[in-house]
Design a protein around this motif. Structure first.
Motif, mmCIF file in Angstrom:
data_model
loop_
_atom_site.group_PDB
_atom_site.id
_atom_site.type_symbol
_atom_site.label_atom_id
_atom_site.label_comp_id
_atom_site.label_asym_id
_atom_site.label_seq_id
_atom_site.Cartn_x
_atom_site.Cartn_y
_atom_site.Cartn_z
ATOM 1 N N PRO A 1 -10.322 -2.992 -2.809
ATOM 2 C CA PRO A 1 -10.252 -1.868 -1.859
ATOM 3 C C PRO A 1 -8.884 -1.177 -1.915
ATOM 4 O O PRO A 1 -7.855 -1.833 -1.878
ATOM 5 N N GLY A 2 -8.910 0.143 -2.010
ATOM 6 C CA GLY A 2 -7.683 0.912 -2.145
ATOM 7 C C GLY A 2 -7.500 1.443 -3.567
ATOM 8 O O GLY A 2 -6.803 2.417 -3.774
ATOM 9 N N GLU B 1 -17.581 -12.414 4.862
ATOM 10 C CA GLU B 1 -18.506 -11.385 5.360
ATOM 11 C C GLU B 1 -19.759 -11.274 4.503
ATOM 12 O O GLU B 1 -20.688 -10.565 4.864
ATOM 13 N N SER C 1 -11.889 5.544 -10.444
ATOM 14 C CA SER C 1 -12.822 6.651 -10.685
ATOM 15 C C SER C 1 -12.231 7.681 -11.638
ATOM 16 O O SER C 1 -12.922 8.228 -12.490
ATOM 17 N N ARG C 2 -10.937 7.944 -11.484
ATOM 18 C CA ARG C 2 -10.288 8.924 -12.350
ATOM 19 C C ARG C 2 -10.373 8.477 -13.810
ATOM 20 O O ARG C 2 -10.625 9.275 -14.712
ATOM 21 N N GLU D 1 -8.335 -11.131 6.024
ATOM 22 C CA GLU D 1 -8.033 -10.245 7.137
ATOM 23 C C GLU D 1 -8.775 -10.756 8.374
ATOM 24 O O GLU D 1 -9.661 -11.607 8.266
ATOM 25 N N TYR D 2 -8.433 -10.208 9.530
ATOM 26 C CA TYR D 2 -8.925 -10.809 10.770
ATOM 27 C C TYR D 2 -10.436 -10.949 10.810
ATOM 28 O O TYR D 2 -10.985 -11.973 11.208
ATOM 29 N N ARG D 3 -11.145 -9.867 10.380
ATOM 30 C CA ARG D 3 -12.610 -9.931 10.485
ATOM 31 C C ARG D 3 -13.184 -11.055 9.624
ATOM 32 O O ARG D 3 -14.211 -11.639 9.946
ATOM 33 N N ASP E 1 0.857 -1.185 0.000
ATOM 34 C CA ASP E 1 0.000 0.000 0.000
ATOM 35 C C ASP E 1 0.896 1.240 0.000
ATOM 36 O O ASP E 1 2.119 1.147 0.038
ATOM 37 N N GLU E 2 0.265 2.405 -0.068
ATOM 38 C CA GLU E 2 1.057 3.616 -0.318
ATOM 39 C C GLU E 2 1.966 3.988 0.848
ATOM 40 O O GLU E 2 2.862 4.815 0.699
ATOM 41 N N GLU F 1 -10.136 2.364 -5.584
ATOM 42 C CA GLU F 1 -11.335 3.072 -6.029
ATOM 43 C C GLU F 1 -11.007 4.407 -6.686
ATOM 44 O O GLU F 1 -11.606 4.782 -7.696
ATOM 45 N N ARG F 2 -10.087 5.156 -6.063
ATOM 46 C CA ARG F 2 -9.829 6.503 -6.573
ATOM 47 C C ARG F 2 -9.211 6.476 -7.962
ATOM 48 O O ARG F 2 -9.592 7.256 -8.832
#
Lengths: 556, 556
Positions: free
Chosen positions: B334-335, B199, B341-342, B393-395, B42-43, B337-338
């Motif tokens: 996830p991560g 989930e 969208s662009r 991930e944990y959840r 990730d960033e 999206e932006r």
């Protein structure tokens, strides 16, 4: 702008983006600014704290500015106010609650004394030269929001502010739907309307829906209840208060903005909390868990906000224990999903029951921005001749245009503009042919505008491969190296494991400098360029990395 | 690990994350590695190209490793293979298609010649000492996926790989549901099952759903059609091929991985494209738009991939014109999206019709990972005594445990582990009490593991506020400054607008160094520390920024 009688409308921020809203209406020599927002940078803008609109046009026309009218108190509408005021002492017109939030900012920036603040409400009427202003109430996810009507000699211009239609709002602030109808029945020249949810079909659900689900969750919960939401969503906060009252829980506020905004809301009469209901962390810790509810900031995953610190067990005075319930009463804004997910993971690790996910699944969040049917209703009520969709990325503006055409706005009369594009209206005809200066200003620490593309490009290179300083001292008289080359690197590779690499760098630099000295080449620029190239090529061949190389040559 | 007869199971990657999957099963002195994935940073991991598991444990036990079994060819299961092979020459077992993708990687890293590749299929049976391996087909969003059965003296361990149940798959590769039932009816000691969609309620929709929607969109389209999806989703690519055949369009492939993976799929018989259907960009440009379909990479918004370049008009040979249709046949991870969208904004700006949004809205994407009912069906078929949820991930792991308990796995028999936690099984009893070394290894350029937390911390500071080099030359004999102080900054502020700031920095440094010389203090460390503190405090007071300060002291 010429001194003729043109009506001009443009944006200095808010178009092709969500954030830093700033719109301008100018009639002849009277300028009105609508909103002055900030925008949070994405991760590509390294080190930047806030982005605000470039206000060159306003600074150059400062004597013409009559008012800054603020439609509501969200950050993307008020975040730039202190920076605007540093440059231009503009009188501000806003509602009581909006002013409360602006004053918090002015206090922080020590600008309150010199600022002229004018409270208005939906009954206010203002007159500046030939332009009359009136207002109408709209529903949104913060109290006390206004739309604006500008009556000009060219005709009537309506700016919606941010809005949804909520027929059962969670307070007594219903939107002025009759007033809107009346405005629309009397010929609107131009509608300027927000576009955030122009991609979403249907009508936005009512805020009251959240109240029902909140109460249900409070009834079921056994331990403490944590609710994270935007502090400024006072109606939602009120619903949390009501659920806590019904279930005999006292209320703790966590997070600076939660405390500040709730205080403004209580003082100004927008939030009603029974005497003695609010408690401090120590009391919360002493009470039985089923007697405590906690309202906290951090629903967007902000790593320093209350929720993130609670989730990682780093909050002084209060902890989350197995069996506690945590409600995320907000949807992650695009870009924040990963941070929010990390918090949810941590909450599950602590053994909490976590209510999270999209609002439509949990019922714990509804949007404050109208969906397609809301937007069509506004367009239908206003029946404008011309239309400018604002407050949205391009695809949202595009969809909003289609919606406008579907309810009767004639093709070719919607202007999809960019920040800086001016729509001029003369004798009833609107045209977009010219632009004013526009752009972004970066706020970084105390600096406003002292960081730009060159600095950001350097930060990007530094962030990816780090840097390397090569120091050489040369004797002017002897024309030879008398100290160094020495190499210092940061953010590049583990220096300890790379001694050979740096030894070779120093050897190559020495060789290159010696050659240049022998060839009688001693201009600094040429020497530095040579060192940069030699070292750069070598390091890339060995590591496939391109650190920034800074040669330092000292002549003694 | 002791030489006794313990059965041990652990993860070196894939737990509390999506990515870098690597699981290990060890019986006595026989080690089996399952998958060897990479993970994209990730960033916050500035400059890092790839994250792979820390393989210390495997390196220390290299003589015990019998096989790397790869369940399928996704990056998070094969991305680490070349890096593992650089350290350990392990024989690889995988299906034909998975091997095809692994070979692409080995070619890139020039590791093909020395690697032992063993093709397997669901009928293969292997035996290593006391451990027997067999396999079963599962459905997923890439062809040729396997689950694994390890028969050990302690009992049967089943690893599902990534899976969904798709009763109408878009090819002839149905999952071995009868075989799974048979495995489960014969007493499974331990199930290890993926948790990505634990989930999400319900059953994953079938891949065939996409085919119907794709065909419909092709029927309606007037100009060119662009479809962006994962190249490895060969079944979806096949459905695009079918839609193109039905509507008389020829097909252009754009993007390196699209071309490479499609070629592997065609060569190995997983994708069927009629002779002459594939065209090159020039032919595509010459044909009538309604005769052309384009399959391209970049559905996750990757800025250098084909779709992003098409959207910004920067693709050589081929352009998007008004009226063209663009289908995003993938959901943003996830991560991302932006970035996605662009691209959508840019596509609308070009006048394209864009079909985008979640798969459930557009029908253009379905997940390859089973939802809750899929996961419960697997648990029901296998009826395991013990259960380890992985790949999440944990959840997700947490929810997967609840699902397991809901279909009969006894409480206390699910192990939610972390990477490195070992579950040991002896005499039918499973316990988690010990750990093996685990962690992350960063790949940065050519370096594997040459960048760690210190380097990343420096990069973070450099990225936020840049840096400042202060150079002072001191005469050893005269005990005074003979050159400098000079200041060089990068990524801090516009140097041109900040001359006064740097002049004052130099003055302060000179003053401090003079004071230290007078006080007879000349240890470099102390001098540097003093300079760092003096300059740091001054700059923070003036700018509220904290650039990295690098003092360079040269003694002549």
């Amino acid at each position: 702008m010429s001194a003729n009688e043109t009506l001009s409308i443009f944006a200095l921020g808010g178009i092709n983006e969500i954030g830093k809203n700033m719109y301008v209406l100018q009639y002849a020599d009277d300028i009105f600014i609508i909103d002055c927002g900030g925008k949070f940078p994405d991760e590509s803008l390294l080190g930047i704290d806030l982005i605000i609109p470039d206000i060159r046009y306003l600074a150059e026309n400062r004597e013409k500015i009559r008012a800054l009218i603020v439609t509501h108190g969200h950050e993307d509408h008020i975040g730039g106010v202190p920076y605007l005021l540093r440059e231009l002492n503009v009188p501000i017109y806003a509602t009581n609650f909006t002013l409360g939030l602006i004053e918090l900012k002015l206090d922080e920036h020590r600008l309150r004394a010199e600022t002229k603040l004018h409270p208005i409400d939906s009954d206010t009427e203002l007159e500046f030269g030939e332009v009359k202003l009136s207002f109408f109430k709209v529903s949104h996810s913060i109290p006390d929001c206004l739309g604006i009507v500008f009556e000009t000699p060219e005709g009537k211009v309506v700016h919606t502010g941010d809005f949804k239609f909520d027929l059962t709002p969670a307070n007594d602030q219903a939107a002025d739907i009759h007033k809107m109808a009346q405005i629309g029945s009397d010929s609107v020249l131009m509608l300027i309307s927000e576009s955030t949810n122009a991609e979403r079909t249907g009508l936005t659900p009512s805020e009251q829906m959240v109240g029902g689900h909140m109460e249900e969750a409070f009834m079921k919960a056994e331990g403490k209840i944590f609710v994270s939401t935007f502090a400024s969503n006072v109606n939602r906060v009120q619903q949390v208060v009501q659920a806590a009252i019904k279930t005999n829980r006292r209320l703790l506020l966590l997070g600076r903005s939660m405390v500040n905004v709730v205080n403004v809301a209580i003082e100004r009469g927008y939030l009603h909390v029974p005497e003695g209901m609010l408690i401090d962390p120590r009391t919360a810790d002493r009470l039985a868990p089923e007697k405590v509810a906690i309202l906290c900031t951090g629903s967007q995953g902000e790593p320093m906000a209350a929720l993130a610190r609670l989730a990682s067990g780093n909050y002084r005075d209060i902890s989350i224990y197995p069996g506690d319930t945590v409600i995320l009463a907000a949807s992650p804004i695009p870009g924040n999903e990963r941070d929010v997910s990390r918090i949810i993971d941590n909450l599950f690790l602590l053994g909490a029951k976590v209510i999270y996910g999209s609002g439509s699944t949990t019922g714990m969040h509804v949007s404050g921005h109208g969906y397609q049917e809301d937007l069509k209703l506004m367009l239908t009520l206003m029946k404008p001749k011309y239309f400018i969709p604002i407050h949205g990325e391009y695809r949202m503006l595009h969809h909003h245009r289609l919606l406008a055409e579907s309810v009767g706005v004639e093709k070719g009369r919607t202007f999809i503009i960019k920040n800086g594009d001016v729509v001029d209206i003369e004798k009833g005809i609107a045209r977009q042919t010219r632009t004013v200066p526009s752009g972004v200003t970066y706020v970084d620490g105390m600096g406003v505008g002292d960081v730009g593309d060159v600095v950001l490009r350097d930060r990007k290179q530094l962030s990816e491969d780090g840097m390397l300083v090569v120091v050489v001292t040369i004797s002017k008289s002897e024309r030879k190296i008398i100290s160094g080359p020495d190499t210092i690197s940061r953010g590049f590779v583990y220096a300890r494991d790379s001694e050979d690499l740096f030894t070779e760098v120093n050897r190559l630099v020495k060789k290159r400098v010696d050659e240049l000295q022998e060839a009688n080449i001693s201009q600094w620029n040429v020497m530095k360029q040579n060192i940069r190239k030699t070292v750069g090529q070598y390091l890339f061949s060995q590591t496939k990395k391109r650190p920034m190389i800074l040669p330092v040559i000292i002549e003694i």
